[in-house]
Design a protein around this motif. Structure first.
Motif, mmCIF file in Angstrom:
data_model
loop_
_atom_site.group_PDB
_atom_site.id
_atom_site.type_symbol
_atom_site.label_atom_id
_atom_site.label_comp_id
_atom_site.label_asym_id
_atom_site.label_seq_id
_atom_site.Cartn_x
_atom_site.Cartn_y
_atom_site.Cartn_z
ATOM 1 N N UNK A 65 0.809 -1.218 0.000
ATOM 2 C CA UNK A 65 0.000 0.000 0.000
ATOM 3 C C UNK A 65 0.839 1.262 0.000
ATOM 4 N N UNK A 66 2.086 1.189 0.456
ATOM 5 C CA UNK A 66 2.930 2.380 0.487
ATOM 6 C C UNK A 66 3.591 2.654 -0.866
ATOM 7 N N UNK A 67 3.601 1.690 -1.762
ATOM 8 C CA UNK A 67 4.230 1.871 -3.072
ATOM 9 C C UNK A 67 3.481 2.877 -3.937
ATOM 10 N N UNK A 68 2.190 2.931 -3.818
ATOM 11 C CA UNK A 68 1.401 3.785 -4.685
ATOM 12 C C UNK A 68 1.013 3.011 -5.936
ATOM 13 N N UNK A 69 0.418 3.709 -6.872
ATOM 14 C CA UNK A 69 0.009 3.054 -8.105
ATOM 15 C C UNK A 69 0.304 3.985 -9.277
ATOM 16 N N UNK A 70 0.493 3.433 -10.457
ATOM 17 C CA UNK A 70 0.831 4.288 -11.606
ATOM 18 C C UNK A 70 -0.372 5.097 -12.058
ATOM 19 N N UNK A 71 -0.101 6.347 -12.455
ATOM 20 C CA UNK A 71 -1.142 7.210 -12.991
ATOM 21 C C UNK A 71 -0.966 7.278 -14.504
ATOM 22 N N UNK A 72 -2.034 6.982 -15.197
ATOM 23 C CA UNK A 72 -1.987 7.004 -16.654
ATOM 24 C C UNK A 72 -2.471 8.357 -17.162
ATOM 25 N N UNK A 73 -2.047 8.684 -18.365
ATOM 26 C CA UNK A 73 -2.488 9.939 -18.966
ATOM 27 C C UNK A 73 -3.968 9.857 -19.299
ATOM 28 N N UNK A 74 -4.611 11.011 -19.276
ATOM 29 C CA UNK A 74 -6.029 11.062 -19.628
ATOM 30 C C UNK A 74 -6.176 10.775 -21.119
ATOM 31 N N UNK A 75 -7.173 10.006 -21.504
ATOM 32 C CA UNK A 75 -7.371 9.756 -22.932
ATOM 33 C C UNK A 75 -7.842 11.041 -23.626
ATOM 34 N N UNK A 76 -7.588 11.154 -24.922
ATOM 35 C CA UNK A 76 -8.037 12.356 -25.631
ATOM 36 C C UNK A 76 -9.562 12.453 -25.611
ATOM 37 N N UNK A 77 -10.047 13.667 -25.634
ATOM 38 C CA UNK A 77 -11.491 13.903 -25.577
ATOM 39 C C UNK A 77 -12.080 13.733 -26.976
ATOM 40 N N UNK A 78 -12.432 12.525 -27.318
ATOM 41 C CA UNK A 78 -13.043 12.274 -28.620
ATOM 42 C C UNK A 78 -14.481 12.791 -28.593
ATOM 43 N N UNK A 79 -14.938 13.469 -29.637
ATOM 44 C CA UNK A 79 -16.293 14.036 -29.612
ATOM 45 C C UNK A 79 -17.393 12.971 -29.614
ATOM 46 N N UNK A 80 -17.121 11.798 -30.141
ATOM 47 C CA UNK A 80 -18.168 10.768 -30.197
ATOM 48 C C UNK A 80 -18.371 10.057 -28.858
ATOM 49 N N UNK A 81 -17.534 10.314 -27.881
ATOM 50 C CA UNK A 81 -17.696 9.682 -26.576
ATOM 51 C C UNK A 81 -18.665 10.443 -25.671
ATOM 52 N N UNK A 82 -19.009 11.687 -26.044
ATOM 53 C CA UNK A 82 -19.834 12.517 -25.179
ATOM 54 C C UNK A 82 -21.088 12.986 -25.924
ATOM 55 N N UNK A 83 -21.736 12.068 -26.603
ATOM 56 C CA UNK A 83 -22.909 12.397 -27.404
ATOM 57 C C UNK A 83 -24.102 12.634 -26.476
ATOM 58 N N UNK A 84 -24.794 13.774 -26.669
ATOM 59 C CA UNK A 84 -26.005 14.076 -25.911
ATOM 60 C C UNK A 84 -27.106 14.409 -26.919
#
Length: 101
Positions: A65-84
């Motif tokens: 638990x003291x090691x921590x965990x890797x943080x990945x980069x945020x994925x690009x904001x593709x317009x088709x992922x946020x369709x409303x």
């Protein structure tokens, strides 16, 4: 069956000249444990093993638990992922989404 065992015990007692019938060594029950001192030693051994296991697991948990965990980069904001197609009653963002200003 039981009467045959009793009769054989009586015959052996009469032959040996004993006035009281005694159980022969072959008919005496023997158990796997050798005595109470072995049970105490066995219990003490397993108690020590248990405490050692608890300490080992605690140390491994703290290290992991003291090691921590890797943080990945945020994925690009593709317009088709946020369709409303229709506006939400509470506004343009989702109910549990973080509002970006």
């Amino acid at each position: 069956m039981a009467s045959a065992i009793v009769r054989s015990g009586l015959r052996s007692a009469i032959r040996s000249g004993a006035s009281t019938p005694r159980a022969s060594p072959a008919s005496k029950r023997t158990f796997a444990s050798h005595g109470h001192h072995d049970e105490a030693a066995e219990a003490s051994k397993w108690e020590k093993i248990t405490y050692l296991g608890i300490v080992t697991c605690t140390i491994l948990a703290v290290v992991n638990l003291s090691k921590g965990h890797p943080h990945h980069e945020e994925p690009p904001a593709y317009p088709y992922l946020h369709i409303r197609n229709k506006e939400f009653p509470w506004g343009p963002d989702g109910l549990f989404e973080v509002k970006h200003h």
